[in-house]
Design an enzyme around this catalytic site. Structure first.
Site, short mmCIF file in Angstrom:
data_model
loop_
_atom_site.label_atom_id
_atom_site.label_comp_id
_atom_site.label_asym_id
_atom_site.label_seq_id
_atom_site.Cartn_x
_atom_site.Cartn_y
_atom_site.Cartn_z
N ARG A 155 51.30 33.67 13.24
CA ARG A 155 51.58 32.82 14.24
C ARG A 155 52.57 33.14 15.54
O ARG A 155 52.87 32.43 16.58
CB ARG A 155 52.41 31.72 13.71
CG ARG A 155 51.48 30.67 12.65
CD ARG A 155 52.27 29.77 11.69
NE ARG A 155 52.72 30.53 10.49
CZ ARG A 155 53.56 29.88 9.63
NH1 ARG A 155 53.73 28.64 9.71
NH2 ARG A 155 53.89 30.78 8.89
N ASP B 38 47.34 18.16 15.30
CA ASP B 38 47.80 18.22 16.67
C ASP B 38 46.45 19.00 17.45
O ASP B 38 45.58 18.95 17.12
CB ASP B 38 49.12 19.17 16.68
CG ASP B 38 48.77 20.61 16.04
OD1 ASP B 38 47.97 21.01 16.08
OD2 ASP B 38 49.84 21.16 15.86
N LYS C 233 51.20 14.18 19.53
CA LYS C 233 52.59 14.17 19.49
C LYS C 233 53.32 14.29 20.65
O LYS C 233 53.00 15.41 21.42
CB LYS C 233 53.06 14.89 18.32
CG LYS C 233 52.63 14.58 16.93
CD LYS C 233 52.77 15.61 15.78
CE LYS C 233 52.08 15.41 14.62
NZ LYS C 233 52.38 16.69 13.60
#
Length: 319
Positions: free
Chosen positions: A104, A177, A200
């Site tokens: 990540r 998302d 979001k």
């Protein structure tokens, strides 16, 4: 005298370290092989020592090690094992990393940030690895961080096959998302279902976080999908938003069940019906709750190892 097949297999060696021995045992069993003999010791000051207890000279070696929790310990075990194999004159050193830690951290999102995924790639390569086999890298550009072959396998067929067998009614696949849309589209294509997105908006000084569902989900069976579920916040807040917007029930799935911190408590108390994961990361006893179903990736990895060893195409496994 050994026949040709046995002679060929004598040059193939499988080793495992401490991150996921159960998966490695299953892979070895599928291939009709025994895991290689090695010992991993940790000294009182935390230093790691590895001893390979059989000859690997000229062999094609595959080391199975997820770099999951404890991430840094497992990375160091892997690097030391690669160095040991190189110094023992292994022919090729193939690293099988079902879950690639630090994935990540794949870009600079802010000034003065490291790109740790590339750092780890450099360390693995510098240690002496010949090839990497991984599963659902968080960012596809990580393949380009290596100057050695990288085969990225995909877990969605395993997840979709399981979901198809459940014969769920009126399914919609939901991305928690915008970054997860690619996973949602792949799963939706296999299930022949529409997709929706949870949008979001980050809070400002005077407004709370806004969560909207883009797409038709009222009365439908929603399936949330992501590559990694870590703290469980996105899944549980997403489940709540979907139920609030009229979804009949909510399932979730992912390839890599990191499940850190309070994730299990969040999942247990949520309205989520079932979470489907793979065994790229092993589940400890406290994480084996009734809501979680774990599927095996051993056949996929076994097939990939066989194909690499026999110099056959691996690309057929990417679909």
């Amino acid at each position: 005298m050994l026949n040709d097949y046995q002679n060929q297999n004598a040059k193939l060696k499988l080793f495992t370290l401490n991150s996921n021995p159960a998966l490695a045992e299953e892979i070895a069993s599928n291939m009709g092989l025994e895991l290689g003999e090695c010992t991993v010791q940790t000294f009182s000051d935390g230093e790691i020592q590895i001893n390979i207890e059989e000859s690997v000279r000229g062999c094609e070696v595959f080391v199975i090690q997820s770099t999951s929790e404890p991430v840094n310990q497992n990375i160091m075990e892997l690097l030391i094992m690669i160095d040991a194999l190189k110094r023992a004159s292994a022919g090729t050193i193939n690293v099988v990393i079902p879950y690639y830690g630090y994935a990540r951290q794949d870009r600079k999102a802010r000034s003065r940030e490291p790109i740790t995924a590339k750092l780890i790639a450099g360390l693995i390569q510098s240690a002496g690895a010949s090839r990497v086999i991984s599963l659902d890298l968080h960012a596809t550009q990580i393949q380009g961080f290596f100057n050695i072959p990288v085969d990225q396998l995909v877990g969605i067929p395993i997840l979709s096959d399981y979901l198809s067998q459940k014969n769920l009614d009126d399914v919609v696949v939901v991305a928690p998302d915008h970054g997860s849309v690619k996973w949602a589209r792949q799963l939706a294509d296999r299930l022949k279902a529409p997709i929706a997105i949870i949008d979001k908006r980050n809070p400002t000084k005077n407004f709370a976080r806004e969560i909207n569902v883009v797409g038709h989900i009222k009365g439908k069976t929603a399936i949330l999908i992501d590559d990694i579920i870590d703290t469980g916040t996105r899944v549980t807040t997403g489940t709540h938003a979907l139920i609030e917007n009229g979804a009949k029930e909510v399932y979730a799935c992912c390839t890599h069940p990191v499940l850190s911190g309070m994730a299990i408590e969040k999942l247990q108390s949520s309205q989520l019906k079932e979470l489907i994961v793979t065994n790229s990361i092993p589940l400890t006893e406290e994480k084996r709750i009734d809501k979680i179903t774990q599927l095996t990736v051993a056949p996929l990895l076994s097939d990939a190892i066989n194909r690499v060893f026999e110099q056959k195409s691996v690309s057929v496994l990417f679909d």
